[in-house]
Scaffold this motif. Structure first.
Motif, mmCIF file in Angstrom:
data_model
loop_
_atom_site.group_PDB
_atom_site.id
_atom_site.type_symbol
_atom_site.label_atom_id
_atom_site.label_comp_id
_atom_site.label_asym_id
_atom_site.label_seq_id
_atom_site.Cartn_x
_atom_site.Cartn_y
_atom_site.Cartn_z
ATOM 1 N N LEU A 209 -34.899 15.776 37.408
ATOM 2 C CA LEU A 209 -35.482 14.930 36.374
ATOM 3 C C LEU A 209 -36.836 14.335 36.766
ATOM 4 O O LEU A 209 -37.466 13.661 35.973
ATOM 5 C CB LEU A 209 -34.499 13.810 36.035
ATOM 6 N N PRO A 260 -30.788 9.740 34.824
ATOM 7 C CA PRO A 260 -30.875 10.267 33.464
ATOM 8 C C PRO A 260 -31.170 9.182 32.438
ATOM 9 O O PRO A 260 -31.891 9.425 31.464
ATOM 10 C CB PRO A 260 -29.493 10.876 33.237
ATOM 11 N N PHE B 95 -36.833 19.474 28.165
ATOM 12 C CA PHE B 95 -35.634 19.841 28.914
ATOM 13 C C PHE B 95 -35.057 18.718 29.778
ATOM 14 O O PHE B 95 -33.827 18.587 29.849
ATOM 15 C CB PHE B 95 -35.827 21.156 29.684
ATOM 16 N N PRO B 96 -35.881 17.840 30.380
ATOM 17 C CA PRO B 96 -35.240 16.742 31.115
ATOM 18 C C PRO B 96 -34.448 15.821 30.188
ATOM 19 O O PRO B 96 -33.376 15.340 30.570
ATOM 20 C CB PRO B 96 -36.409 15.997 31.754
ATOM 21 N N ALA B 97 -34.957 15.616 28.955
ATOM 22 C CA ALA B 97 -34.248 14.735 28.032
ATOM 23 C C ALA B 97 -32.884 15.326 27.689
ATOM 24 O O ALA B 97 -31.852 14.646 27.776
ATOM 25 C CB ALA B 97 -35.080 14.525 26.772
ATOM 26 N N PHE B 99 -31.249 17.608 29.342
ATOM 27 C CA PHE B 99 -30.454 17.684 30.558
ATOM 28 C C PHE B 99 -29.840 16.314 30.878
ATOM 29 O O PHE B 99 -28.668 16.224 31.264
ATOM 30 C CB PHE B 99 -31.339 18.170 31.712
ATOM 31 N N SER B 100 -30.636 15.241 30.692
ATOM 32 C CA SER B 100 -30.134 13.892 30.949
ATOM 33 C C SER B 100 -28.937 13.593 30.060
ATOM 34 O O SER B 100 -27.935 13.030 30.522
ATOM 35 C CB SER B 100 -31.215 12.850 30.671
ATOM 36 N N ILE B 101 -29.052 13.979 28.772
ATOM 37 C CA ILE B 101 -27.926 13.753 27.865
ATOM 38 C C ILE B 101 -26.687 14.460 28.402
ATOM 39 O O ILE B 101 -25.583 13.894 28.429
ATOM 40 C CB ILE B 101 -28.278 14.271 26.451
ATOM 41 N N VAL B 103 -25.986 15.275 31.548
ATOM 42 C CA VAL B 103 -25.472 14.619 32.759
ATOM 43 C C VAL B 103 -24.710 13.353 32.395
ATOM 44 O O VAL B 103 -23.613 13.086 32.907
ATOM 45 C CB VAL B 103 -26.633 14.278 33.732
ATOM 46 N N ILE B 104 -25.298 12.546 31.455
ATOM 47 C CA ILE B 104 -24.633 11.304 31.074
ATOM 48 C C ILE B 104 -23.283 11.608 30.418
ATOM 49 O O ILE B 104 -22.275 10.977 30.717
ATOM 50 C CB ILE B 104 -25.540 10.483 30.129
ATOM 51 N N SER B 107 -20.757 12.524 33.193
ATOM 52 C CA SER B 107 -20.246 11.473 34.071
ATOM 53 C C SER B 107 -19.522 10.394 33.266
ATOM 54 O O SER B 107 -18.679 9.684 33.797
ATOM 55 C CB SER B 107 -21.379 10.874 34.903
#
Lengths: 304, 369
Positions: A209, A260, B95-97, B99-101, B103-104, B107
């Motif tokens: 990230l 994130p 893509f980071p946005a 991807f972050s969704i 990952v969140i 977890s």
């Protein structure tokens, strides 16, 4: 008032993490501005992935887990990766994007191989790799904040010292070269600063990230201004804002990872900027479009 | 166990070839990083589909993830079309946005379910053959091999059927549009293919190393040929070589197979980058060296030619004084004279240099140019 009371009730660890995230956001935002303007937004992605073998080799060579040594290894590997990208582009007909993709993925692969080697010797556990990939903002300590502050502050001061040269490099590289500025040296200088910012950020948001921390604040800042000075300043502020708000949001509920969340906060800032920034923003654009149509219609009616 | 080895090797080869083929077009169209973006951005698609099906091998998973991949491409293009964000930044935002969704989501909700982040990001070829396709009590082989085999066949069919269109849209998009080939359609077809391939491959090699499979072999092949058809075949061969040597390397040192394949990709690329004729580093360095001597030799014969037959010729062509007339370093001058003598452009007459017929021709030609 409510936000103030939240701030007061912040416990000490969270405050340290928030300060660390804010500092990181500031540094990566300010330095990311240059990458975004030079259309090298994804260089950060490549550097952060390319850093993995450096961390593994530093560990294999010294056997220590001292952050500073690992960070140094990461920086060297990231830096070498960037130099390889530059030489591939300069010496072959392979384009920038492919060079970036190759270095990013294969360096990471080398790192993975080394990592499995270390794992087999029983010296480290999988947690090391997870931290590298996703960061672990909760582990930021006072000492780390100090490191981030000193190294990050020094990087920003360097950009201020070479302000004119870097500005020229960003907006008209050929002109800079024709004036006799050492563009390749400046290029390497700028990349080295970027490497520092990325390596510092790995601990908080992780390799995957990190690119967003460089790109998002700068893209958001770009919508509000046409001046480099203001853009760097705003990007730093947006980065800090995303860092702090991400840390606080992730602390309000269990099992929300910090990295994130920070990235999503930065993305929201981008969304707001693209929609509402004066002059450039989509809403503004729409209003202007409609006003123009109305004016034209009135002019046409008046002519009749 | 030998059976297992063969399975892993087969999966690795099929995956490598399936990734390399669409990769050729990505490299040529300067869109390699789209594969990086897609391979990360499919995470929320995988997670959501996993919540629905509670299985990592259901076909719905592949469909949902591929759908997310195409959505990513669409997002990036929408952002670009606002003209507020450049292409690279649009990719770096999207893509980071997503991807972050992902990952969140994992977890937050999947803590107790089996959905390992490492499996998604790094993959594990070694366990890929464990999941086997069974029918009527017979073991038909690993599921992953069937999935990647199907994707490989799909890729082959797409490239075979639309070869002409792909070629035109890649090398001259405006001509393709003018001839009515709708480059947009081909673009999205290709992107769908890349998404499906990435999703299929991520199971085996993970979302970061899939980029090495997609970008590595085509970029290496790009150094070796000018012909699209040859580049496709070479990419497939290089992909297989990387897969086989990577697997061999991994079993020798007992390390991550996917990582070893990526390492081999870098190694093979590096070697080709050094030694390939005409475009390699060694060829470039040798050409530079040769050009330097050729240029010096041309200067020498021009100098001799200019003074040939004139009264001052004797002093101007004295070997001992040449460096002063040409303002060269004395040792360098000696070397150039030796080079020119070797090429029979000049001949030595006691202390004088005399142009040969060949040397005169070179001088005349250089002066005309």
């Amino acid at each position: 008032m409510e936000s103030l009371s939240i701030l007061i009730h912040l416990d000490y660890t969270l405050m340290i993490v928030a300060i660390g995230a804010a500092l990181l956001g500031t540094v990566s935002g300010a330095l990311g501005t240059y990458a975004v303007l030079r259309r090298q937004s994804l260089l950060g992605d490549a550097i952060s992935h390319a850093a993995l073998p450096g961390i593994a080799i530093a560990f294999l060579l010294t056997g220590s887990k001292t952050p500073l040594i690992l960070v140094l290894g990461a920086a060297i590997a990231g830096w070498l990766g960037t130099l390889l990208i530059m030489s591939i582009v300069r010496l072959t007909r392979i384009k920038y994007d492919s060079a970036l993709a190759i270095v990013l993925s294969t360096f990471f692969g080398v790192g993975l191989v080394l990592h499995t080697l270390i794992q087999r010797t029983g010296n480290a556990n999988q947690a090391g790799l997870d931290t590298f990939l996703f960061g672990q903002a909760a582990t930021i300590l006072e000492r780390d904040v100090l490191t981030i502050g000193i190294l990050g502050g020094a990087s920003i001061i360097v950009t201020l010292v070479f302000w004119k040269e870097l500005k020229l490099l960003v907006f008209d590289e050929d002109f800079a070269a024709s004036l006799g500025f050492p563009t390749r040296t400046l290029d390497i200088l700028l990349t080295s600063l970027l490497v520092i910012a990325i390596v510092l950020g790995l601990q908080a948001v992780g390799a995957v990230l990190m690119s967003a921390m460089l790109v998002a604040p700068a893209v958001a800042a770009r919508q509000w201004t046409n001046r480099l000075r203001l853009m760097v300043f705003l990007a730093g502020c947006f980065g800090a804002l995303a860092g702090v708000s991400g840390t606080i949001i992730s602390s309000t509920a269990s099992r929300i990872p910090t990295g994130p969340t920070i990235v999503l906060c930065a993305t929201v800032v981008v969304g707001i900027s693209i929609a509402f920034a004066p002059n450039r923003g989509l809403v503004w654009h729409r209003i202007r479009h409609q006003r123009n149509r109305r004016d034209l219609k009135m002019a046409a009616e008046a002519q009749e | 166990m030998i059976h297992n080895h063969l399975d892993i090797l087969l999966i690795a080869i099929v995956t490598a070839v399936a990734c390399a083929l669409p990769g050729v077009f990505l490299v040529l169209r300067r869109m390699t990083l789209m594969s990086d973006a897609i391979s990360h951005a499919i995470l929320p698609g995988i997670v959501l589909a996993f919540f629905l099906t509670e299985s990592l091998s259901s076909p719905l998973l592949i469909l949902a993830a591929a759908g997310t991949g195409v959505l990513t491409v669409l997002f990036v293009e929408l952002l670009q079309r606002t003209k507020l964000v450049k292409e690279d930044a649009a990719i770096g935002l999207t893509f980071p946005a997503l991807f972050s969704i992902g990952v969140i989501l994992i977890s937050r909700f999947a803590g107790n379910v089996h959905l390992d982040m490492d499996a998604v990001l790094l993959g594990e070829l070694a366990i890929a053959p464990l999941n086997r396709l069974k029918a009527f009590g017979y073991d038909l082989g690993p599921v992953a091999l069937y999935v990647m085999g199907t994707i490989l066949v799909l890729n082959l069919i797409f490239i075979f059927v639309f070869y002409k269109e792909l070629k035109l849209a890649t090398f001259d998009a405006s001509l393709a549009a003018a001839l009515g080939f709708t480059p947009t359609l081909i673009h999205y077809g290709l992107m769908t293919l890349v998404s499906v391939t990435t999703v299929g491959a991520f199971d085996a090699v993970g979302s970061i190393l899939v980029v090495a499979l997609i970008a590595g072999p085509p970029a290496t092949a790009y150094l070796m040929t000018d012909k699209l058809s040859r580049m496709l075949i070479l990419s497939a061969i290089i992909g297989s070589v990387n897969a086989v040597s990577g697997y061999w390397f991994a079993s020798l040192f007992d390390v991550s197979i996917a990582g070893a394949i990526a390492t081999m990709t870098l190694l093979v690329f590096g070697v080709i980058f050094l030694v390939v004729p005409n475009r390699g580093l060694i060829a470039i360095a040798r050409r530079h060296a040769r050009q330097k001597w050729e240029f010096a030799q041309t200067m020498l014969v021009i100098h001799l030619f200019n003074h040939e037959g004139l009264p001052e010729a004797e002093t101007e062509s004295a070997i001992a004084d040449l460096h002063e007339h040409l303002s060269w370093d004395p040792t360098f001058t000696t070397q150039v004279v030796r080079y020119a003598l070797h090429n029979r452009c000049v001949s030595q007459d006691e202390a004088q240099l005399i142009l040969t017929e060949q040397g005169r021709a070179i001088a005349q030609q250089a002066l005309v140019q």
